[in-house]
Scaffold this active site. Structure first.
Site, mmCIF file in Angstrom:
data_model
loop_
_atom_site.group_PDB
_atom_site.id
_atom_site.type_symbol
_atom_site.label_atom_id
_atom_site.label_comp_id
_atom_site.label_asym_id
_atom_site.label_seq_id
_atom_site.Cartn_x
_atom_site.Cartn_y
_atom_site.Cartn_z
ATOM 1 N N SER A 1 -7.506 4.659 -0.169
ATOM 2 C CA SER A 1 -7.657 3.424 -0.944
ATOM 3 C C SER A 1 -9.128 3.038 -1.014
ATOM 4 O O SER A 1 -9.844 3.095 -0.012
ATOM 5 C CB SER A 1 -6.862 2.294 -0.277
ATOM 6 O OG SER A 1 -5.509 2.652 -0.120
ATOM 7 N N GLN B 1 -4.705 -1.225 -7.656
ATOM 8 C CA GLN B 1 -5.510 -0.486 -6.691
ATOM 9 C C GLN B 1 -6.188 0.691 -7.376
ATOM 10 O O GLN B 1 -5.585 1.365 -8.216
ATOM 11 C CB GLN B 1 -4.645 0.047 -5.544
ATOM 12 C CG GLN B 1 -5.422 0.804 -4.480
ATOM 13 C CD GLN B 1 -4.519 1.332 -3.372
ATOM 14 O OE1 GLN B 1 -4.040 2.457 -3.439
ATOM 15 N NE2 GLN B 1 -4.281 0.506 -2.355
ATOM 16 N N ASP C 1 0.818 -1.210 0.000
ATOM 17 C CA ASP C 1 0.000 0.000 0.000
ATOM 18 C C ASP C 1 0.857 1.268 0.000
ATOM 19 O O ASP C 1 0.324 2.365 -0.145
ATOM 20 C CB ASP C 1 -0.950 -0.003 1.205
ATOM 21 C CG ASP C 1 -2.171 0.877 0.985
ATOM 22 O OD1 ASP C 1 -2.618 0.998 -0.170
ATOM 23 O OD2 ASP C 1 -2.690 1.446 1.964
#
Length: 302
Positions: A232, A282, A208
């Protein structure tokens, strides 16, 4: 736990070591790394650790698909409820729901497979300098740090468990516009045990970092700026080959699109031998709001 681990490494491993409340119910603590809400990588790593704890047939995770529904509170633990969806002949599937204050903040599905042999191919690793040939990140001078927003001060002033070396560093405080491509070497700052499950959870945590930020490159903005909101929305990881998170990995990133205040980013992890060991994708929220007060007043996903 090895007593010689650096405190931040020990803290991360403790963070990914969950308390088992029932056969399929786990509790994980939260950690403040300088972000306003729980870091998405923390929830990814903990959810994967919870799923792994319910798979005892020697199968290893090969993919994880997740959605972030609500921002997590860094001051409170998170409960993970695992559904043992299926144990088939070759694959096992687990669904994990993360709950905080009685509300679902995240859910994911993870698929596990027993080891098999078969056809293989992969993308070639980009030609980039080796990590030893790159400068480590340098801390900002205190007088510069003091002039930054509080969230940025907290983020930058706390040392982390991973060492990063950027192939093409960017000034995140005064970001220039540039194409949406990024490569960064990283590794855990201390050696850890050999369990593949631990290294997979560590990679889920680290995946991440820097990913969504790549979608900001063409626009000359960054998370560190007070008028920018980023969060996110979803996250996917595919684990291709064995690796160690305490050895250098190249995270090669790109962003093919941004629209409607959302950015899409993709990543590939290569080891030093050029093997593609994992991939990520993502989509995230990227909002530019009028001023600092508006950024503070508007929750990122509302």
């Amino acid at each position: 736990m090895n007593a010689t681990h650096e405190p931040v490494v020990s803290e991360l491993i403790d963070l990914l070591t969950l308390e088992r409340l029932e056969d399929n119910l786990f509790r994980g603590q939260s950690r403040d790394i300088g972000t306003k809400y729980v870091f998405g990588g923390q929830v990814l790593g903990q959810a994967l650790a919870a799923a792994q704890a319910t798979v005892d047939n020697g199968r290893h995770v090969h993919s994880l698909h997740a959605y972030f529904l609500r921002a997590g509170n860094i001051d409170h633990p998170i409960v993970y409820d695992v559904d043992r969806t299926r144990d088939g002949g070759s694959f096992s599937v687990r669904r994990v729901t993360a709950i905080q204050h009685g509300k679902v903040i995240f859910f994911c599905a993870a698929s596990f497979q027993q080891e098999e042999t078969g056809a293989e191919h992969q993308h070639k690793m980009p030609e980039v300098p080796q990590p030893e040939d790159l400068e480590p990140n340098r801390p900002l001078p205190q007088d510069v740090l003091d002039r930054l927003p509080i969230k940025v001060q907290r983020w930058l002033s706390r040392g982390g468990p991973f060492e990063f070396r950027h192939v093409y560093p960017r000034d995140e405080l005064n970001p220039p516009k540039r194409p949406p491509y990024h490569q960064v070497w990283f590794r855990l700052s201390e050696p850890v045990g050999d369990a593949p499950e631990l290294h997979q959870a560590l990679l889920a945590y680290a995946s991440d970092f820097h990913l969504l930020g790549t979608a900001t490159f063409p626009h000359g903005i960054s998370y560190y700026q007070p008028h920018v909101q980023m969060a996110s929305l979803d996250h996917a990881i595919w684990f291709h080959r064995p690796f160690r998170a305490d050895e250098w990995l190249l995270y090669s990133l790109d962003s093919p699109s941004a629209s409607d205040s959302r950015g899409l980013a993709r990543g590939q992890f290569f080891d030093r031998h050029g093997r593609l060991v994992a991939s990520t994708a993502q989509e995230g929220l990227i909002r530019v709001v009028p001023d600092r007060a508006a950024a503070a007043a508007v929750p990122a996903k509302d």
